[in-house]
Motif scaffolding. Structure first.
Motif, PDB file in Angstrom:
ATOM      1  N   ARG A   1       0.862  -1.305   0.018  1.00  0.00           N
ATOM      2  CA  ARG A   1       0.049   0.062   0.074  1.00  0.00           C
ATOM      3  C   ARG A   1       1.001   1.243  -0.090  1.00  0.00           C
ATOM      4  N   ILE A   2       2.081   1.200   0.650  1.00  0.00           N
ATOM      5  CA  ILE A   2       2.818   2.378   0.664  1.00  0.00           C
ATOM      6  C   ILE A   2       3.525   2.653  -0.479  1.00  0.00           C
ATOM      7  N   ILE A   3       3.969   1.549  -1.244  1.00  0.00           N
ATOM      8  CA  ILE A   3       4.537   1.733  -2.636  1.00  0.00           C
ATOM      9  C   ILE A   3       3.390   2.131  -3.719  1.00  0.00           C
ATOM     10  N   ALA A   4       2.190   1.774  -3.543  1.00  0.00           N
ATOM     11  CA  ALA A   4       1.168   2.018  -4.385  1.00  0.00           C
ATOM     12  C   ALA A   4       0.954   3.708  -4.099  1.00  0.00           C
ATOM     13  N   GLY A   5       0.837   4.082  -3.073  1.00  0.00           N
ATOM     14  CA  GLY A   5       0.517   5.356  -2.327  1.00  0.00           C
ATOM     15  C   GLY A   5       1.714   6.307  -3.110  1.00  0.00           C
ATOM     16  N   ILE A   6       2.857   5.797  -2.787  1.00  0.00           N
ATOM     17  CA  ILE A   6       3.921   6.849  -3.276  1.00  0.00           C
ATOM     18  C   ILE A   6       3.804   6.919  -4.880  1.00  0.00           C
ATOM     19  N   LEU A   7       3.895   5.711  -5.703  1.00  0.00           N
ATOM     20  CA  LEU A   7       3.547   6.021  -6.889  1.00  0.00           C
ATOM     21  C   LEU A   7       2.396   6.701  -7.620  1.00  0.00           C
ATOM     22  N   LYS A   8       1.627   6.900  -6.791  1.00  0.00           N
ATOM     23  CA  LYS A   8       0.395   7.605  -7.065  1.00  0.00           C
ATOM     24  C   LYS A   8       0.435   9.013  -6.547  1.00  0.00           C
ATOM     25  N   GLY A   9       1.708   9.356  -5.997  1.00  0.00           N
ATOM     26  CA  GLY A   9       1.693  10.837  -5.546  1.00  0.00           C
ATOM     27  C   GLY A   9       1.062  11.131  -4.308  1.00  0.00           C
ATOM     28  N   GLN A  10       0.701  10.183  -3.480  1.00  0.00           N
ATOM     29  CA  GLN A  10       0.165  10.406  -2.192  1.00  0.00           C
ATOM     30  C   GLN A  10       1.215  10.833  -1.160  1.00  0.00           C
TER      31      GLN A  10
ATOM     32  N   HIS B   1       9.998   4.199   5.960  1.00  0.00           N
ATOM     33  CA  HIS B   1      11.332   4.690   6.254  1.00  0.00           C
ATOM     34  C   HIS B   1      11.872   3.323   6.346  1.00  0.00           C
ATOM     35  N   GLU B   2      11.419   2.227   6.893  1.00  0.00           N
ATOM     36  CA  GLU B   2      11.882   0.683   6.989  1.00  0.00           C
ATOM     37  C   GLU B   2      11.761   0.149   5.609  1.00  0.00           C
ATOM     38  N   LEU B   3      10.889   0.602   5.058  1.00  0.00           N
ATOM     39  CA  LEU B   3      10.627  -0.025   3.688  1.00  0.00           C
ATOM     40  C   LEU B   3      11.677   0.485   2.601  1.00  0.00           C
ATOM     41  N   LEU B   4      11.650   1.683   2.710  1.00  0.00           N
ATOM     42  CA  LEU B   4      12.874   2.241   1.426  1.00  0.00           C
ATOM     43  C   LEU B   4      14.236   1.940   1.896  1.00  0.00           C
ATOM     44  N   ARG B   5      14.499   1.812   3.282  1.00  0.00           N
ATOM     45  CA  ARG B   5      15.681   1.173   3.606  1.00  0.00           C
ATOM     46  C   ARG B   5      16.211  -0.163   3.039  1.00  0.00           C
ATOM     47  N   MET B   6      14.963  -1.011   3.118  1.00  0.00           N
ATOM     48  CA  MET B   6      15.060  -2.458   2.605  1.00  0.00           C
ATOM     49  C   MET B   6      15.170  -2.429   1.146  1.00  0.00           C
ATOM     50  N   LEU B   7      14.407  -1.555   0.517  1.00  0.00           N
ATOM     51  CA  LEU B   7      14.519  -1.581  -0.951  1.00  0.00           C
ATOM     52  C   LEU B   7      15.891  -0.883  -1.372  1.00  0.00           C
ATOM     53  N   SER B   8      16.349   0.046  -0.576  1.00  0.00           N
ATOM     54  CA  SER B   8      17.853   0.485  -1.047  1.00  0.00           C
ATOM     55  C   SER B   8      18.899  -0.697  -1.019  1.00  0.00           C
ATOM     56  N   ASP B   9      18.753  -1.586   0.066  1.00  0.00           N
ATOM     57  CA  ASP B   9      19.368  -2.851  -0.078  1.00  0.00           C
ATOM     58  C   ASP B   9      19.277  -3.745  -0.882  1.00  0.00           C
TER      59      ASP B   9
ATOM     60  N   LYS C   1      14.400   6.713  -1.769  1.00  0.00           N
ATOM     61  CA  LYS C   1      13.734   7.838  -1.065  1.00  0.00           C
ATOM     62  C   LYS C   1      12.421   7.760  -1.667  1.00  0.00           C
ATOM     63  N   LYS C   2      11.625   8.267  -1.062  1.00  0.00           N
ATOM     64  CA  LYS C   2       9.982   8.627  -1.599  1.00  0.00           C
ATOM     65  C   LYS C   2      10.162   9.359  -3.006  1.00  0.00           C
ATOM     66  N   SER C   3      11.066  10.252  -2.814  1.00  0.00           N
ATOM     67  CA  SER C   3      11.053  11.255  -4.060  1.00  0.00           C
ATOM     68  C   SER C   3      11.780  10.534  -5.143  1.00  0.00           C
ATOM     69  N   ASN C   4      12.445   9.519  -4.929  1.00  0.00           N
ATOM     70  CA  ASN C   4      13.015   8.817  -6.391  1.00  0.00           C
ATOM     71  C   ASN C   4      12.454   7.398  -6.523  1.00  0.00           C
ATOM     72  N   LEU C   5      11.537   6.977  -5.775  1.00  0.00           N
ATOM     73  CA  LEU C   5      11.062   5.541  -5.992  1.00  0.00           C
ATOM     74  C   LEU C   5      10.752   5.239  -7.284  1.00  0.00           C
TER      75      LEU C   5
ATOM     76  N   LEU D   1      12.611   2.257  -9.451  1.00  0.00           N
ATOM     77  CA  LEU D   1      11.944   1.121 -10.128  1.00  0.00           C
ATOM     78  C   LEU D   1      12.131   1.097 -11.493  1.00  0.00           C
ATOM     79  N   ASP D   2      11.966   2.121 -12.276  1.00  0.00           N
ATOM     80  CA  ASP D   2      11.969   2.313 -13.512  1.00  0.00           C
ATOM     81  C   ASP D   2      13.312   1.676 -14.059  1.00  0.00           C
ATOM     82  N   ARG D   3      14.369   1.928 -13.491  1.00  0.00           N
ATOM     83  CA  ARG D   3      15.704   1.386 -13.896  1.00  0.00           C
ATOM     84  C   ARG D   3      15.872   0.051 -13.325  1.00  0.00           C
TER      85      ARG D   3
END
Length: 167
Positions: free
Chosen positions: A28-37, A58-66, A73-77, A81-83
């Motif tokens: 839900r967090i990923i979907a929300g970020i991608l929708k610009g929420q 914060h925990e999710l984005l840290r895990m995705l970084s790994d 970050k929220k601003s570059n997710l 993902l595109d890359r």
């Protein structure tokens, strides 16, 4: 790609790295970020507190970084993902980069030389470069489905399905 496909890609990447799938809140967090929420919007939509969403994000984005090997970050997710969707990067001690139509690897003593890679199969159409056939097999090893491989390599699905798995 639409959001369900992106979530499937992220879930597969996370599972391959951690052995665990994304939970509902992470999806839900990923979907929300991608929708610009904003976090407050995600919280309101799904009945969580904004503080809880922010902490979980914060925990999710840290895990995705790994998982993806770059700062997420929220601003570059979306761009990360595109890359990652267009270029699957998989590493152990040496990185193997598999991109659309090419392989650039830094082999170590545990990998076989390029000339010993999987040859084209009898059933593979002769007009497909050997490198794409090798890439199809490598992408399968990394858990991608034939449909994802066909899209990434810009090949017809029927052609990808003709390439045999490792024997």
């Amino acid at each position: 790609m639409d959001i369900p496909q992106i979530l499937q890609f992220v879930d597969e990447a996370v599972c391959a790295k951690t052995g665990k799938h994304l939970n509902d809140l992470q999806r839900r967090i990923i979907a929300g970020i991608l929708k610009g929420q904003k976090y407050a919007g995600v919280a309101e939509t799904y009945g969580y507190s904004a503080k809880h969403i922010k902490k979980a994000s914060h925990e999710l984005l840290r895990m995705l970084s790994d998982v993806f090997g770059e700062d997420v970050k929220k601003s570059n997710l979306e761009s990360v993902l595109d890359r990652q969707i267009n270029f699957t990067i998989v590493g152990n001690k040496s990185a193997t980069i598999i991109g659309i139509g090419y392989i650039n690897s830094c082999p170590d003593s545990s990998t076989s030389p390029p000339e010993k890679s999987q040859p084209a199969t009898r059933d593979s159409p002769p007009d497909i470069p050997k490198i794409k056939i090798e890439t199809v097999n490598k992408l399968r090893d990394f858990g991608l489905r034939d449909e994802q491989i066909a899209e990434a390599l810009e090949l017809p699905l029927e052609v990808v399905k003709q390439v045999d798995f490792e024997e």
